[in-house]
Design an enzyme around this catalytic site. Sequence first.
Site, PDB file in Angstrom:
ATOM      1  N   ASP A  51       0.850  -1.194   0.000  1.00  0.00           N
ATOM      2  CA  ASP A  51       0.000   0.000   0.000  1.00  0.00           C
ATOM      3  C   ASP A  51       0.885   1.242   0.000  1.00  0.00           C
ATOM      4  OD1 ASP A  51      -2.977   0.993   0.658  1.00  0.00           O
ATOM      5  OD2 ASP A  51      -1.552   2.245   1.745  1.00  0.00           O
ATOM      6  N   TYR A  56       3.236   9.780  -0.537  1.00  0.00           N
ATOM      7  CA  TYR A  56       4.322   9.193   0.260  1.00  0.00           C
ATOM      8  C   TYR A  56       5.671   9.407  -0.422  1.00  0.00           C
ATOM      9  CZ  TYR A  56       0.431   6.540   2.412  1.00  0.00           C
ATOM     10  OH  TYR A  56      -0.739   6.152   3.013  1.00  0.00           O
ATOM     11  N   LYS A  81      -2.531   5.963  -4.416  1.00  0.00           N
ATOM     12  CA  LYS A  81      -3.612   6.920  -4.118  1.00  0.00           C
ATOM     13  C   LYS A  81      -3.291   8.267  -4.722  1.00  0.00           C
ATOM     14  CE  LYS A  81      -3.574   4.740   0.457  1.00  0.00           C
ATOM     15  NZ  LYS A  81      -2.158   4.612   0.813  1.00  0.00           N
ATOM     16  N   HIS A 114      -7.284   9.738  -2.183  1.00  0.00           N
ATOM     17  CA  HIS A 114      -6.661   9.642  -0.857  1.00  0.00           C
ATOM     18  C   HIS A 114      -7.520  10.300   0.227  1.00  0.00           C
ATOM     19  CE1 HIS A 114      -2.348   9.192   0.911  1.00  0.00           C
ATOM     20  NE2 HIS A 114      -3.238   8.961   1.839  1.00  0.00           N
TER      21      HIS A 114
HETATM   22  N1  NAP Z   1      -5.250   6.479   3.589  1.00  0.00           N
HETATM   23  C1  NAP Z   1      -4.676   7.196   4.524  1.00  0.00           C
HETATM   24  O1  NAP Z   1      -4.997   8.372   4.734  1.00  0.00           O
HETATM   25  C2  NAP Z   1      -3.625   6.559   5.377  1.00  0.00           C
HETATM   26  C3  NAP Z   1      -3.152   7.220   6.534  1.00  0.00           C
HETATM   27  C4  NAP Z   1      -2.177   6.577   7.299  1.00  0.00           C
HETATM   28  C5  NAP Z   1      -1.716   5.314   6.933  1.00  0.00           C
HETATM   29  N2  NAP Z   1      -2.176   4.721   5.790  1.00  0.00           N
HETATM   30  C6  NAP Z   1      -1.679   3.375   5.345  1.00  0.00           C
HETATM   31  O2  NAP Z   1      -1.771   2.471   6.435  1.00  0.00           O
HETATM   32  C7  NAP Z   1      -0.468   1.905   6.687  1.00  0.00           C
HETATM   33  C8  NAP Z   1      -0.309   1.576   8.152  1.00  0.00           C
HETATM   34  O3  NAP Z   1      -0.582   2.713   8.960  1.00  0.00           O
HETATM   35  P1  NAP Z   1       0.521   3.462   9.812  1.00  0.00           P
HETATM   36  O4  NAP Z   1       1.844   3.225   9.207  1.00  0.00           O
HETATM   37  O5  NAP Z   1       0.097   4.871   9.956  1.00  0.00           O
HETATM   38  O6  NAP Z   1       0.378   2.839  11.258  1.00  0.00           O
HETATM   39  P2  NAP Z   1       0.514   1.368  11.906  1.00  0.00           P
HETATM   40  O7  NAP Z   1       0.801   0.353  10.862  1.00  0.00           O
HETATM   41  O8  NAP Z   1      -0.642   1.188  12.805  1.00  0.00           O
HETATM   42  O9  NAP Z   1       1.783   1.540  12.856  1.00  0.00           O
HETATM   43  C9  NAP Z   1       3.075   1.765  12.373  1.00  0.00           C
HETATM   44  C10 NAP Z   1       3.975   2.073  13.578  1.00  0.00           C
HETATM   45  O10 NAP Z   1       3.923   0.989  14.487  1.00  0.00           O
HETATM   46  C11 NAP Z   1       5.213   0.427  14.651  1.00  0.00           C
HETATM   47  N3  NAP Z   1       5.043  -1.032  14.610  1.00  0.00           N
HETATM   48  C12 NAP Z   1       4.746  -1.795  13.529  1.00  0.00           C
HETATM   49  N4  NAP Z   1       4.647  -3.096  13.882  1.00  0.00           N
HETATM   50  C13 NAP Z   1       4.896  -3.143  15.206  1.00  0.00           C
HETATM   51  C14 NAP Z   1       4.955  -4.223  16.122  1.00  0.00           C
HETATM   52  N5  NAP Z   1       4.752  -5.472  15.753  1.00  0.00           N
HETATM   53  N6  NAP Z   1       5.246  -3.914  17.438  1.00  0.00           N
HETATM   54  C15 NAP Z   1       5.462  -2.641  17.822  1.00  0.00           C
HETATM   55  N7  NAP Z   1       5.400  -1.583  16.983  1.00  0.00           N
HETATM   56  C16 NAP Z   1       5.134  -1.838  15.678  1.00  0.00           C
HETATM   57  C17 NAP Z   1       6.063   0.958  13.508  1.00  0.00           C
HETATM   58  O11 NAP Z   1       7.405   1.158  13.934  1.00  0.00           O
HETATM   59  P3  NAP Z   1       8.715   0.790  13.059  1.00  0.00           P
HETATM   60  O12 NAP Z   1       8.434   1.100  11.618  1.00  0.00           O
HETATM   61  O13 NAP Z   1       9.746   1.691  13.677  1.00  0.00           O
HETATM   62  O14 NAP Z   1       8.986  -0.664  13.298  1.00  0.00           O
HETATM   63  C18 NAP Z   1       5.399   2.286  13.204  1.00  0.00           C
HETATM   64  O15 NAP Z   1       5.903   3.288  14.088  1.00  0.00           O
HETATM   65  C19 NAP Z   1       0.476   3.012   6.180  1.00  0.00           C
HETATM   66  O16 NAP Z   1       1.805   2.565   5.998  1.00  0.00           O
HETATM   67  C20 NAP Z   1      -0.221   3.405   4.904  1.00  0.00           C
HETATM   68  O17 NAP Z   1       0.018   2.456   3.891  1.00  0.00           O
HETATM   69  C21 NAP Z   1      -3.117   5.320   5.026  1.00  0.00           C
END
Ligand code: NAP
Length: 287
Positions: A51, A56, A81, A114
């Site tokens: 994704d 990004y 997106k 997006h």
């Molecule tokens: N459509 C939108 O508006 C939108 C907005 C936000 C996100 N997204 C999408 O959703 C994806 C995921 O969301 P997100 O990146 O915001 O948040 P997330 O996946 O909920 O959390 C990512 C964070 O959690 C940490 N983490 C990951 N796995 C872990 C584990 N097993 N134990 C402890 N900590 C862990 C990561 O740290 P490290 O990387 O340091 O390991 C990072 O700081 C994004 O990458 C993107 O593709 C979309």
Amino acid sequence: MSATPGTQVPTIELNDGHAIPQLGFGVFQIPPDETEQAVLRAFETGYRHIDTAEMYGNERGVGAAIRAYGLDRGDVYVTSKLNNGFHEPDEARRAFEGTLDALGLDYVDLFLIHWPLPTLYGGDFVSTWQTLEEFKADGRARSIGVSNFQVPHLERLAAETETVPAVNQIELHPYFQNREVDAYGGEHGIATEAWAPLAEGRVVRDAALAELAGRYGKSAAQVVLRWHIERGRIVFPKSVTPERVRENFAVFDFELDPADLEMIDELDRGEPGRNGPNPDVFAYVPS
Ligand SMILES: NC(=O)c1ccc[n+]([C@@H]2O[C@H](COP(=O)([O-])OP(=O)(O)OC[C@H]3O[C@@H](n4cnc5c(N)ncnc54)[C@H](OP(=O)(O)O)[C@@H]3O)[C@@H](O)[C@H]2O)c1
């Protein structure tokens, strides 16, 4: 739900007949020059769904990883997106060509608006959606969907356009379960993709989740990802930490008891649990 051949990841059938792997890898906030390596680690672990987004700035790294790993196009699912600055139809067409060019692909599996940006573009996200319909019609986007759309935005698309979005990608995690939007999707054949599925990592500091995870011999992150999957949502946790990338993929060898699923449901804080921007007022456009 059915299993993807060769992996343990189940797929969900979207309303247009295409299948999407329920677990993928998100690349938000991964610097462009680190993205190829991060995505390669994900491929090595077994992830086959990435994704990304124009905003990004790392689509090029995603494409480079696909080529470096030597995946057949049909064996990887790629979402991108539309940049918030390019909602006007001609701009959206140019931006979409830029996405395909950066990825080095001749189609994406899924392309999303997006953000709805209802306070910009004279409140018009309908012509933007109709432009995405063109990308689907000419085959350069196998599926099209939206992200951060609220119920009134979805109702407007239903009233004024031909295509029901295949997905709505929304903030959704234990503390903010976005129930009204998720339920609308469930009633109208729009699959929910949960962004920030781990509440950006905060779930691992939750005592109740830690206790629950201990009972399964799993981590809090794994239990939360399992909860999303058993509730039928699509997730793509982001991590640049190799052991977490593997940990987040190891969620298909256990099942949560119904009472434990409900316990996580009860962690919902409603609107105060929202971490990201409210889509009704979010109006960020990259300069
Ligand atoms: N459509 C939108 O508006 C939108 C907005 C936000 C996100 N997204 C999408 O959703 C994806 C995921 O969301 P997100 O990146 O915001 O948040 P997330 O996946 O909920 O959390 C990512 C964070 O959690 C940490 N983490 C990951 N796995 C872990 C584990 N097993 N134990 C402890 N900590 C862990 C990561 O740290 P490290 O990387 O340091 O390991 C990072 O700081 C994004 O990458 C993107 O593709 C979309």
